[in-house]
Design a protein around this motif. Structure first.
Motif, short mmCIF file in Angstrom:
data_model
loop_
_atom_site.label_atom_id
_atom_site.label_comp_id
_atom_site.label_asym_id
_atom_site.label_seq_id
_atom_site.Cartn_x
_atom_site.Cartn_y
_atom_site.Cartn_z
N PRO A 121 1.14 -1.08 -0.16
CA PRO A 121 -0.32 0.14 0.01
C PRO A 121 0.77 1.27 0.05
N ARG A 144 -4.33 1.06 -1.93
CA ARG A 144 -4.76 0.27 -0.92
C ARG A 144 -5.00 -0.90 -0.35
N ARG A 145 -4.77 -1.70 0.96
CA ARG A 145 -4.78 -2.70 1.23
C ARG A 145 -5.71 -3.19 0.96
#
Length: 145
Positions: A121, A144-145
């Motif tokens: 990320p 993003r995760r």
């Protein structure tokens, strides 16, 4: 008197055997219907963005495989992709893509396509020459995760 051919008899025999096997496979137990799930909630879809104005995606795309023509205009100024997602930049020569910081991506080049996989990320800036005057194009990718 008309005699049926052997192939016709074999076909009818095969058909009878298939019907008998299908009937036997059903068994004697009653069949109950599967439960019905609640209907899905309505989801609003917007029209795809026009090619005349670049827009920012309102939500993260997830871990998807997305392709962009590097010479097409306008390019999206930014994207949001989840870790594991991949961006393929087509129509871009070898060594012409700069991804910073490079610790967030893994990539390779082959056949006019740079394939970048986002492995951590963070925010990655992609820079590459575009057009006949080789001006620098830039795409910011939020991972993003």
């Amino acid at each position: 008197m008309h005699r049926p051919s052997i192939s016709r008899l074999a076909t009818l025999g095969s058909l009878a055997l298939c019907v008998a096997a299908a009937t036997a496979a059903c068994g004697s137990e009653p069949v109950s219907p599967l439960p019905v799930d609640a209907p899905p909630r309505a989801v609003a879809f917007s029209a795809p963005p026009s090619k005349s104005a670049p827009t920012t995606a309102p939500a993260c795309l997830g871990a998807v495989d997305t392709a962009i023509d590097a010479q097409e205009q306008p390019l999206p100024p930014s994207l949001c992709i989840s870790v594991g997602g991949r961006l393929r930049l087509r129509n871009l020569g070898p060594g012409l893509l700069d991804a910073a910081p490079d610790s967030l991506v893994e990539g390779f080049y082959g056949g006019g396509v740079h394939s970048i996989q986002f492995v951590r990320p963070g925010t990655v800036t992609l820079r590459f020459p575009q057009g006949e005057d080789d001006r620098t194009a830039e795409i910011t990718v939020v991972v993003r995760r």
